[in-house]
Design an enzyme around this catalytic site. Structure first.
Site, PDB file in Angstrom:
ATOM      1  CG  HIS B 124      -1.849   1.117   1.320  1.00 13.01           C
ATOM      2  ND1 HIS B 124      -1.682   2.401   1.678  1.00 13.01           N
ATOM      3  CD2 HIS B 124      -3.225   0.915   1.134  1.00 13.01           C
ATOM      4  CE1 HIS B 124      -2.942   2.834   1.937  1.00 13.01           C
ATOM      5  NE2 HIS B 124      -3.762   2.193   1.343  1.00 13.01           N
ATOM      6  CG  ASP B 201       0.386  -2.584   6.220  1.00 17.30           C
ATOM      7  OD1 ASP B 201      -0.413  -2.551   7.065  1.00 17.30           O
ATOM      8  OD2 ASP B 201       0.551  -1.823   5.192  1.00 17.30           O
ATOM      9  CD  GLN B 204      -6.936  -4.513   3.835  1.00 16.71           C
ATOM     10  OE1 GLN B 204      -7.925  -5.194   3.731  1.00 16.71           O
ATOM     11  NE2 GLN B 204      -7.208  -3.185   3.601  1.00 16.71           N
ATOM     12  CE  LYS B 227      -7.349  -0.277   5.955  1.00 13.96           C
ATOM     13  NZ  LYS B 227      -8.126  -0.105   4.657  1.00 13.96           N
ATOM     14  CB  CYS B 365      -3.590   3.322  -1.585  1.00 13.64           C
ATOM     15  SG  CYS B 365      -4.881   4.673  -1.185  1.00 13.64           S
TER      16      CYS B 365
HETATM   17  C1  LIG Z   1      -2.601  -2.888   3.556  1.00 11.24           C
HETATM   18  C2  LIG Z   1      -2.791  -1.764   3.971  1.00 11.24           C
HETATM   19  N1  LIG Z   1      -1.726  -0.875   4.439  1.00 11.24           N
HETATM   20  C3  LIG Z   1      -1.962   0.326   5.288  1.00 11.24           C
HETATM   21  C4  LIG Z   1      -3.390   0.958   5.162  1.00 11.24           C
HETATM   22  C5  LIG Z   1      -3.484   2.261   5.712  1.00 11.24           C
HETATM   23  O1  LIG Z   1      -4.154   2.346   6.592  1.00 11.24           O
HETATM   24  P1  LIG Z   1      -4.939   3.711   6.935  1.00 11.24           P
HETATM   25  O2  LIG Z   1      -5.441   4.576   5.695  1.00 11.24           O
HETATM   26  O3  LIG Z   1      -6.103   3.242   8.061  1.00 11.24           O
HETATM   27  O4  LIG Z   1      -3.834   4.453   8.023  1.00 11.24           O
HETATM   28  C6  LIG Z   1      -4.061   0.262   4.338  1.00 11.24           C
HETATM   29  C7  LIG Z   1      -5.421   0.830   4.276  1.00 11.24           C
HETATM   30  O5  LIG Z   1      -6.141   1.224   3.188  1.00 11.24           O
HETATM   31  C8  LIG Z   1      -3.882  -1.000   3.827  1.00 11.24           C
HETATM   32  O6  LIG Z   1      -4.814  -1.376   3.053  1.00 11.24           O
END
Ligand SMILES: Cc1ncc(COP(=O)(O)O)c(C=O)c1O
Lengths: 150, 407
Positions: B124, B201, B204, B227, B365
């Site tokens: 991401h 990370d 998900q 999430k 993203c």
């Molecule tokens: C794999 C992954 N990492 C990081 C994020 C970032 O999360 P946040 O926007 O809640 O900080 C997301 C959110 O879409 C994600 O899907």
């Protein structure tokens, strides 16, 4: 099925999406500008052939959703033979139509473009319809060779 | 599947009763953010109605109560991911802030020009950009382990990129664009053998599987509450205590200090050193309530149910002519990314919306993933524990209809 969408996806839009008009590279173009909508990845290149301040030919390449493809296809048809000032005036009309000031639209001037009026009910899709025109605007102003709607 | 109480769960989520364009909502955009059960909503209303004050500051009854709730939620998070201590649980705004925090404290302190940070090609943007910023600041180099056409990490290539220069490995546990679940055990073992710290990370992964940070052995684990059926604006940074102790603070202010004079400041102990200012008290409490809720069901059961749902959806999707699934990893979470021949994902999104179906259309993203698969965008249906096979059927019927209309 999809009844609610009839205003947005009119048959003319499907038609231009399936068979985009003026969909080719123009070798001897006087203006060539790229438009990009980073939100959806739509990308198009607009080509113009000018005679003084008159647009004598317009074409495009690129890929996008049905709304953006139909919009640029229709635009290349309608701006042929228009002066820069006339094209800019159309852009203003188009912008007003797609952002909701319907009463003020001169339907005669906008002609076929009226099929895109439905996007005003879909704020998330307005940029799909206006990308073509922002790109044209940049081409006419000869500002940059690449524009982005974000 | 039959013993999973999906109808009971659905009844706890008030928004699932909403009508969208006069159709019952079919919410399949859970990877972007998922909906909240009444229990979470109530926990926030209750806090503000009966127990709210600032935390860690007052001797008065309400401040003590609010502090208890806030710290109680920290314990819930600690147990939920099996951290050794509540000192290892730092509340932040979300996964993005957690990664930036690590980049600008731990990594900035330990990484110098020529050092390498290793990520994968399926990250991401939030696990790409903070490292690019750090590389800009320090002269370090960002290395990217490639993926194959199934959307799986090419592990051998990853191992080759793991060298003496590598100072940090930061990989996604489960990909939001593809659904791929990475072989994190193997990744961590390989990195550990070279004494390289690993950040996962988990944005998900966390709502879809049970996560045990001690069993994994990762150094950092980050996720977002929104999430995980919890409110937006709250997230968690887990870090091993020894690492967190050695790290400089991220922001300065109240709560993160022990003693301040104009000459010098003594920082507070963990976890407060990293929680400057009045925190997001209510949403922390909401996160605690979401964890309580999930514990009543059990993450293993949720994972099993969602696996069946994904299998069902995948099988149905494969029967649709002109549909191409993007991301067919062997190990996959409940995400179905796809493209249709000659129909742009945005058109798919708008058409399905008119049927009450919410999916995501775009680059998720993860623009480098789109470039790799040579698509401008994908349509993505992402499932949660409250989704049903009937909803999958509605989705698939909608896709079949829109293909017909586009002709
Ligand atoms: C794999 C992954 N990492 C990081 C994020 C970032 O999360 P946040 O926007 O809640 O900080 C997301 C959110 O879409 C994600 O899907």
């Amino acid at each position: 099925m999809f009844d609610d969408l009839r205003d947005l996806y009119q048959e003319v839009i499907f038609d231009h999406n399936r068979n985009p008009r003026n969909f080719h590279v123009m070798e001897a173009a006087d203006r060539k500008v790229e438009g990009f909508n980073p939100l959806c990845g739509d990308r198009l290149t607009l080509f113009l052939k000018m005679d003084g301040d008159k647009i004598i030919d317009a074409s495009f390449q690129g890929s996008g959703c049905a709304i953006s493809t139909a919009s640029v296809s229709l635009m290349t048809e309608i701006v042929k033979g228009k002066t820069e000032a006339e094209a800019e005036a159309l852009f203003t009309q188009f912008h007003e139509m797609t952002t909701g000031k319907e009463e003020e639209i001169n339907l005669e001037a906008i002609g076929k473009l009226a099929v895109l009026a439905g996007v005003r009910e879909y704020p998330a899709r307005v940029k799909c319809a206006t990308l073509a025109w922002h790109t044209l605007d940049a081409a006419l102003k000869n500002e940059q060779d690449s524009i982005s709607t974000e | 599947m039959t013993d999973f109480p999906v109808e009971k769960i659905r009844a706890d989520f008030p928004i699932l009763q909403e009508k969208i364009r006069n159709k019952p909502l079919v919410y399949l955009d859970n990877a972007a953010s998922c909906q909240k059960p009444q229990q979470v909503i109530d926990s926030i209303v209750h806090l503000y109605s009966h127990e709210y004050a600032n935390v860690h500051r007052g001797v008065h009854t309400l401040s003590v109560k609010a502090t208890d709730r806030y710290e109680g939620a920290r314990e819930k998070v600690q147990q939920f991911i099996n951290a050794q201590s509540t000192k290892e649980i730092i509340f932040v705004r979300g996964a993005t802030e957690a990664i930036n925090l690590i980049a600008q404290t731990f990594a900035k302190e330990n990484i110098k020009a020529g050092d390498e940070i290793l990520i994968t090609a399926m990250e991401h943007h939030s696990n790409i950009v903070p490292w690019q910023m750090l590389c800009e600041q320090t002269g370090a180099v960002l290395k990217v382990a490639p993926i194959n056409l199934q959307g799986e990490l090419i592990y051998a290539e990853f191992e080759n990129l793991l060298t003496d220069k590598t100072k940090l490995v930061s990989v996604v546990h489960m990909s939001n664009a593809l659904g791929t679940v990475n072989p994190v055990e193997k990744i961590i073992a390989a990195a550990k053998a070279k004494k390289i710290p690993v950040l996962l990370d988990g944005a998900q992964a966390i709502p879809h599987m049970s996560v045990d940070v001690q069993a994994l052995g990762c150094d950092f684990y980050v996720f977002s509450g929104h999430k995980l059926y919890a409110p937006s604006g709250i997230g968690v940074l887990y870090g091993k205590q020894a690492l967190l102790e050695a790290m400089p603070p991220y922001q300065g202010g109240g709560d993160m200090i022990r003693k301040v004079t104009f000459e010098e400041t003594e920082y507070n102990s963990l976890p407060y050193k990293f929680e400057a200012g009045t925190p997001n008290i209510a949403d922390v409490v909401g996160l605690g309530a979401a964890i309580d809720y999930l514990n009543t069901i059990g993450m293993e059961r949720i994972a099993a149910y969602e696996a069946e749902l994904l299998d069902y959806a995948t099988e149905k999707a494969k029967q649709i002519q002109g549909l191409r699934i993007i991301g067919e990893a062997g190990a996959k979470g409940a995400i179905l990314s796809f493209v249709l021949d000659k129909i742009h994902p945005h058109d798919i999104g708008t058409m399905l919306d008119s049927l009450g179906i919410a999916i995501r259309a775009g680059h998720h993203c993860a623009m480098p993933v789109m470039d790799f698969f040579e698509v401008p965008a994908t349509a993505r249906a992402s499932f949660a524990m409250y989704n049903t096979k009937e909803e999958v059927d509605i989705l698939m019927a909608g896709i079949a209809d829109l293909i017909e209309i586009f002709g």
